[in-house]
Each structure stands twice: as structure tokens, then as C-alpha cells.
Design an enzyme around this catalytic site. Sequence first.
Site, PDB file in Angstrom:
ATOM      1  N   LEU A 545       0.817  -1.218   0.000  1.00 48.53           N
ATOM      2  CA  LEU A 545       0.000   0.000   0.000  1.00 48.53           C
ATOM      3  C   LEU A 545       0.847   1.263   0.000  1.00 48.53           C
ATOM      4  O   LEU A 545       0.419   2.308  -0.489  1.00 48.53           O
ATOM      5  CB  LEU A 545      -0.917   0.013   1.232  1.00 48.53           C
ATOM      6  CG  LEU A 545      -1.962  -1.106   1.319  1.00 48.53           C
ATOM      7  CD1 LEU A 545      -2.682  -1.029   2.650  1.00 48.53           C
ATOM      8  CD2 LEU A 545      -2.946  -0.999   0.169  1.00 48.53           C
ATOM      9  N   GLY A 546       2.024   1.208   0.587  1.00 49.45           N
ATOM     10  CA  GLY A 546       2.861   2.404   0.669  1.00 49.45           C
ATOM     11  C   GLY A 546       4.153   2.111   1.379  1.00 49.45           C
ATOM     12  O   GLY A 546       4.390   0.996   1.860  1.00 49.45           O
ATOM     13  N   GLN A 547       5.017   3.134   1.429  1.00 51.61           N
ATOM     14  CA  GLN A 547       6.335   2.952   2.029  1.00 51.61           C
ATOM     15  C   GLN A 547       6.773   4.249   2.676  1.00 51.61           C
ATOM     16  O   GLN A 547       6.487   5.342   2.185  1.00 51.61           O
ATOM     17  CB  GLN A 547       7.358   2.533   0.967  1.00 51.61           C
ATOM     18  CG  GLN A 547       8.752   2.250   1.536  1.00 51.61           C
ATOM     19  CD  GLN A 547       9.666   1.614   0.497  1.00 51.61           C
ATOM     20  OE1 GLN A 547       9.227   1.257  -0.595  1.00 51.61           O
ATOM     21  NE2 GLN A 547      10.934   1.459   0.847  1.00 51.61           N
ATOM     22  N   GLY A 549       9.882   5.897   5.907  1.00 50.27           N
ATOM     23  CA  GLY A 549      11.206   5.690   6.462  1.00 50.27           C
ATOM     24  C   GLY A 549      11.266   4.487   7.379  1.00 50.27           C
ATOM     25  O   GLY A 549      12.322   3.906   7.586  1.00 50.27           O
ATOM     26  N   PHE A 550      10.123   4.079   7.949  1.00 56.02           N
ATOM     27  CA  PHE A 550      10.074   2.941   8.857  1.00 56.02           C
ATOM     28  C   PHE A 550      10.074   1.613   8.123  1.00 56.02           C
ATOM     29  O   PHE A 550      10.419   0.577   8.686  1.00 56.02           O
ATOM     30  CB  PHE A 550       8.797   3.022   9.697  1.00 56.02           C
ATOM     31  CG  PHE A 550       7.554   3.083   8.841  1.00 56.02           C
ATOM     32  CD1 PHE A 550       6.971   1.938   8.345  1.00 56.02           C
ATOM     33  CD2 PHE A 550       6.988   4.315   8.508  1.00 56.02           C
ATOM     34  CE1 PHE A 550       5.856   1.998   7.545  1.00 56.02           C
ATOM     35  CE2 PHE A 550       5.876   4.374   7.707  1.00 56.02           C
ATOM     36  CZ  PHE A 550       5.299   3.222   7.213  1.00 56.02           C
ATOM     37  N   GLY A 551       9.616   1.561   6.860  1.00 59.88           N
ATOM     38  CA  GLY A 551       9.435   0.314   6.133  1.00 59.88           C
ATOM     39  C   GLY A 551       8.216   0.408   5.229  1.00 59.88           C
ATOM     40  O   GLY A 551       7.918   1.478   4.705  1.00 59.88           O
ATOM     41  N   VAL A 553       3.955  -0.744   4.173  1.00 59.57           N
ATOM     42  CA  VAL A 553       2.616  -1.111   4.634  1.00 59.57           C
ATOM     43  C   VAL A 553       1.982  -1.991   3.562  1.00 59.57           C
ATOM     44  O   VAL A 553       2.013  -1.659   2.373  1.00 59.57           O
ATOM     45  CB  VAL A 553       1.744   0.128   4.886  1.00 59.57           C
ATOM     46  CG1 VAL A 553       0.340  -0.289   5.319  1.00 59.57           C
ATOM     47  CG2 VAL A 553       2.376   1.020   5.942  1.00 59.57           C
ATOM     48  N   LYS A 567       1.860  -2.943   8.952  1.00 61.23           N
ATOM     49  CA  LYS A 567       3.003  -2.031   8.903  1.00 61.23           C
ATOM     50  C   LYS A 567       4.239  -2.817   9.337  1.00 61.23           C
ATOM     51  O   LYS A 567       4.382  -3.174  10.511  1.00 61.23           O
ATOM     52  CB  LYS A 567       2.750  -0.850   9.841  1.00 61.23           C
ATOM     53  CG  LYS A 567       3.798   0.239   9.825  1.00 61.23           C
ATOM     54  CD  LYS A 567       3.328   1.379  10.725  1.00 61.23           C
ATOM     55  CE  LYS A 567       4.294   2.538  10.708  1.00 61.23           C
ATOM     56  NZ  LYS A 567       3.806   3.649  11.560  1.00 61.23           N
ATOM     57  N   ASP A 664       3.386  14.992  13.877  1.00 63.67           N
ATOM     58  CA  ASP A 664       3.578  14.747  12.436  1.00 63.67           C
ATOM     59  C   ASP A 664       2.224  14.685  11.721  1.00 63.67           C
ATOM     60  O   ASP A 664       1.989  13.795  10.902  1.00 63.67           O
ATOM     61  CB  ASP A 664       4.362  13.456  12.211  1.00 63.67           C
ATOM     62  CG  ASP A 664       4.937  13.375  10.785  1.00 63.67           C
ATOM     63  OD1 ASP A 664       5.079  14.437  10.146  1.00 63.67           O
ATOM     64  OD2 ASP A 664       5.228  12.266  10.324  1.00 63.67           O
TER      65      ASP A 664
END
Length: 858
Positions: A545-547, A549-551, A553, A567, A664
Site C-alpha cells: 500500500l505504501g512505504q 522511512g520505517f518500512g 505497509v 506495517k 507529524d
Amino acid sequence: MRNINTKEYYSYYFHQFSLFLLISQFFVPILAIPTDTITPTQPLTKDQTLVSSGQLFELGFFNPGGVNSDKWYVGIWYKEPQDRTFVWVANRANPLSNSPTSVLKLTENGTLLLIDGQTRNSVWSSDQTPANNAVAQLLDSGNFVVRPENDETEQNYTWQSFDYPTDTLLPGMKLGWDSKSGLNRNITSWKTATDPAPGDFTFKINTNGLPEVFLTNKQEIVYRSGAWNGLRFSGVPEMKPTEIISFEFQFTSDEIYYMFELHNKTLYSRLVVNHNVLERYMWIPTNSIWNRFWYAPKDQCDGYTECGMSGICDTNLSPVCKCMVGFKPKNQVAWDLRDGSDGCVRFHKLDCETDSFNILRNMKLPDTTSSFVDKNMNLDECEAMCRKNCSCTAYTNSNISGSGSGCVIWSTELIDMRQYAAAEGGQVLYVRVASSDAAESGGVGSSKTKRVVIAAGITVGIAIVLFGVILYFLSKRRKYQGSIRTKSENKGISERSQELLVNAAIIPSKREFSGETATEEFELPLFDFSTLAMATENFSHATKLGQGGFGCVYKGILVEGQEIAVKRLSKNSGQGVEEFKNELRLIARLQHRNLVRLLGCCVDMEEKMLIYEYLENKSLDSILFNKQKCLLLDWQMRFNIICGIARGLLYLHQDSRFRIIHRDLKASNILLDKDLTPKISDFGMARIFGGDETEGNTKRVVGTYGYMSPEYAMDGLFSVKSDVFSFGVLVLEIVTGKKNRGFYYQNNQLNLLGHAWKLWKEGRGSELLDPSVGETFSPCEVMRCIQVGLLCVQEQAEDRPKMATVVLMLGSESASLPQPKTPGFCLGRRPVDSDSHSTNYEETCTVNQVTVTMIDGR
């Protein structure tokens, strides 16, 4: 003696008269200056003064004596009192040298200039629109004005000293804010008795919430007048109109000001800030002295927050501080020692459904800085709104004249309250209390509350009877054994979850948060890695689904058909581990329809994952900033999204178990479900505040430029107000359909905030609306959202409203909102040379007249 005949007599006097006319024509242009006027050809020199036509005021050069006897100023003083009572100083911060050739002149374009005779430099000038054929005149009001030569109407003054007061407020002089000129007039004390430079004490109108007047010492409030209630300031009971004096207060979208008028023209009156005290004087000609007939602060209860939060100050009591019904001293030891500054706290928790309102009479209203105001509501409507909003702590009328009107609602703690004797003044205040406390105090309850209490009593009674019958007929032994077995199994599951998370360093072995104990269980389901791998097709690219800085999803579907979002923390992301821990600790405790719901987690060797509810429409930015998809967002959808985000943020700041600062908040962290209901997500950078904490500081500034508040980006200071700033950016993005980052207007000079501020000041705010919204929208609603957005992004954190006030402002169609001040915004960007293959941009941000440069690699 020779006789002079008639012919010689007339010839002699004719020559004398001719000589007199010749001399007069030569000297009069030099000596004759109009007594109250300066023109471009007739300046004012150091040995001259202007006197108003009625001989009331005088303007000229002066030195204050003492250690400043060599410094000269231009000022205005009363003509008649011989002690030279000064009411205005032009160059108070820039004195002239002791030069006889200094001059005050009017230029051809109508600007006043004060020229130092020694340096020949201008030390002061008037700031105004150029005007031809202008004169400068000293009026009998004490106002020094620049106007067209043949036009004396006030509306056509191009400049006036009344707009730039020093330490004195005269009759007819406005103290306050004007949207057209952008002026915010206040009076500031002299530095010392012989130095007119600005001192530490300022008397000014606070325009936030319901306007009131503050006396401050170096920006710290020392006295508060209380809000204007239609008759007077609620904290100034002596303020009663008479045949001699009357008071006026205006609170509109164009102006907020206080003014007084003197009707007896044989008297003089002035309001002056004298260092640590505010004083009103009256001069009576028969006595030839100034009489001080009012001053503040005048007693212990005039001190700001003398009795702390939820405390009431009353000079008729000893000690002067008391707690409201339903409250007790927060610090009993200090309270017993007559120190009430810690205030009071509630006895009982509130229950939104059953709460009532305690009636307090003759009250100076609490600080109204963060209050919500609607001048068109009546008291019943005000009460209904307060009951509906669980955050509402008190309400009252904004205007007590006549039968009363308007509505003021507080959604924060009540501070700086005072109660007067019945005959003195103040007004009624309705304070939210638990139903039991309202019953004790004779407060305002509701039939609903009574019905709930009665129903609860009956229900409890029936439940007790049924429980006894059940116990009688069931086998106690079998029930007991089953209960023990179930409890043991559940405890085992909880302990295994606890052990895994502690060993993985995800949660502490003992609770860190106030009010929790080590025995409390960490209630969060654990998922197996194999279960999640199967649900996400082994974390395939097709389910991604997305990316960040943490990794990454991923979308997953469990065996029972439930859709989830997984996540997955990148193994190489050190920052992601900390964010993972933080998010797990926080979001597991949060429950609100406008926050994304955490379903569980997975900790397996090096794998760490969070499992969320799946939201069909993904993130707000994926729709809002997409040219095709944004058509799905009509105005009603956008307005609902704005209100939903506001409610979620209010929950984090005020209504959740802990006060949480998100840090954030941005469009990509707002997720949308199938009905486009917004849900705040990504709590990896969030911070918990304790009950008494209001702001924090960090050396590691995290977040997203474009959404960061100025004080956070520059100094690492964060608070609920830094989240409010981010929310304001979001509101303007939702209204315009434009990103704040990446939107630049007019040769890269203005970003979205700057562009919105420019249009707002020019009265063209409606041009900001995204054309893709279509023709169906409420213009008033759009303008209200823009105004709320600009209020939230104001440069100074203290000027921004709290989220409780924001929710109220968004929910009221007739509320009178304060005018926003300058936002903290970036001016533009330009490419920067870089050795890397990426493009870098240098972005210059203006905050408090300080420039900071940020390098952003893309």
C-alpha cells in the site's frame, strides 16, 4: 518751538505709516506662524510651539530633565496645568541631540519628519499614505493630525497621533485593533520618570476569544480587566457611565477597541500606565491638581491567577481564596498557609450525559482567551451547545444588558475568577459539575439527569435481586471451578504477550505512565508471522500500500475474511524501531472514531509489525492532490473531513487518557474509510504529556517541513499549539486542494500560507477554494474554514486557538471569529548546488523577523 502746519503734520505721519508697512511686509513672513498648524513652508523649530485653537494642548520640543537633560523630544502636553503633563511623545525611543537647529517639518507629500540639527538625520517620521497640499494640525482633543489643507473631516486624516499612543489614553482615543489599517493600539509606560523610552508595562486588548484588556509586565500578565459584558468590563465594577464620562467597546469583524468620552468639557481626564499600575486621573480647574479616582491592580484579588485554576478570589473572605462547589484545594498544605496559587481540582469525575451546572453569581468572568463566542445565540442555545460538547467547562451570556444575549463557552480550565459582593458587579457564570455536586449546590440540572439517576437506581436494585436468585439456583462449586480455569487461561495468554513484548524491548517491564501500575496488563493481540505472511501473499509487491522511512505497509486478508493493513518495520531502520515502540505504547490505549484502530502486533525474531484496520480510501493526500480523484471530494465531504480531524486531535490533546502531541500531522497521515471518514494515523513521533505539562523541548526535530510550527522547526519547542499549526496547514490544503510544500505563487515569493494570507488581507479569501469542488458549497462555511485555518497557523503559538475552541468555531454558523494575525510561513525556495545526483532546495523561512535556512534533499 516751530509751529507745524497741517500739511507738514499729515506728510510726517504718512511717511511713518509707510515705513511701518514696509517693515511689516519684511518681518511678518519670518515671525508669523499659525498657532496650531505646520505646513511644508512653515516648519516648527526648537524655540516654537503649537497650541490647539481652544488653548487645551501644546506641542513642542522638550527635555525631561534629570539624567536625560541633554536629550530632546517632541511631545504633546496639557497647556493649562503648569507641571507639563505629557500625553504623547513622537521620538520616545530616539532622542534628539541638544542642538538649537533641530526642526519638525512637513514634506511636500505630507510626511512629518523630525530632523536632528547636529547630525541632519531624521530620527522620527510619520508612516502614511502620501498626500499633496497637506497640513499638520494640533487639535483640541490632543490629536496631532495630517490632513488635506481644505478638508477637516476625520475620515480624511492621512495620519494621526491617536493611532500611535505612548503611555496615555485620552478621551476619544481608541485602544485596540483595526483590520483596515492593521494597527493594534496599546499604551506602554515610560522607562523611568525622566526617560520616555518604552518601559516594561503595557496595557492592551487581547483580541482572542471574548476580548478583554491586560496589563502586562514584559509580556507576563499582571492584571486582567475581565471581558466586556455590554455594560462594563466584568472585572471593573466601578466602571459606570455618568453625566461626566461614558465608555464604549466595539467588537466586530473590522474593529475591536475600547474608548471613553468626557462630556464635561471643563474637566480633563486621562488613563495612563505608570510603571506597575494603571491609573485614571481627573483634573479639576478649581483645584488645579490631578485627582486619581481609579487605579488597578488595587487589591490582592486583582493579581492575575491569585487563586489558580478553578479557584475564586473574594476580598470579603479571609483567606481570600475559595474553591467552587465540587472542587477541593490541589495543595492543601499551601492552601492552609494562605497560598492559593495552585488552585483547585474536582472531587468527582464528570459524566457528559448526567452533568449539571453550578450557578455562580456576581462573577468576574474567567480568562476568555481560549473561549468560544457567538453573539447571536441566546442563553438556552448556549446551554444546549455546552451540554452537547463534553469538553465544555462553563458558559454564560456575552452581553448582560437588557434581558441578556450572546454566548460564551469555555472548554479549558477556568482561571483568574473573582466574586464580588451582590451590589458591586460581575455577572452569572454557569460551571459544569458532576450531578451530585450540582444537587448539593442547587445547580442547574436537567430532567434527563434526574431520569438517568432514577433509572440507574431502579436498574441497580433489580440487578441485585436477580443476582441473588442466580446465586441461589446455580452450583457455587462448579461456577467457582470454571471461573478459576478461565481466569488462569486468560492470565497465561496475557503473561505470554507481556513477556514477548518486554523481551523484544517494545514495552518496559514496569509501567512508565502516571496512574498505571506494574500489574496492569498490556491488552494487545499477538499475530504469528506465518499468519501475516499468508494474509499478505508473503508480503508481495501486489499487496503493498505504501512505504515510509520505517518500512512498508501491506494489505492483508485473514482466513476469516477480515481485511487488515500490516506495517512492517524495516530491519535496517534504527529510527523505525523507536517509532514502532512509541506507536505501540500509545495507540493501543486510544479509542476514537477519528483515530485509526490498532488490531495487534507481531514480534518474531527480527520481525516487528503493527496490524491496523484496513481503510479503503487510503490516505487523504492520495485523493486530495490527485487531479482525477479530487473530484470525489465535494465541499461537504471536505468540511466533514476537516471537522473529523479536529475532533480526533481534540481527543488526543484533551479527552484521552493521556495528553498526546502527534508532532507529524499531515495529509498523508490522515486515512479515509469507505465513507471518507478521516482517521489520524502514524503515532511513531507522538509524545505523551503529563497532567501538568504544557510544552516540551527536543534537540531532535522530527516531522515534515511545511507542516511544522515555527517554534518547533527553529527551537525544538512543541506543544498542543504545534499540532494546531499543522492542523491549520491541513485545513488550508483541504480548502484549496494545493500542497503547502511545492506550491509557490508569484515568482516563488509565497507558499500556500503566504498566498492565503495575502488574499485574506485583500478581502479575496473566496478565491482560495478549489475549483474542483463545483458549484454546490456554502460560502460562509468556506470562509469560516479559511479563517480558522489562518488562526491556527499564526506565527506566535499563544495566538493560536486550542482544539476545543477550533471545534466550537467550526460547529457554529453565527460565531464571531477573531481576526488572524500574520502566519509563520516560508517565503520561497531556490535550487542549491549539490555534488549528489539528487536535487536539493534551499528554503528560507521567516519567523519573528529571524531567517532560518533549511536544506531539503529530494
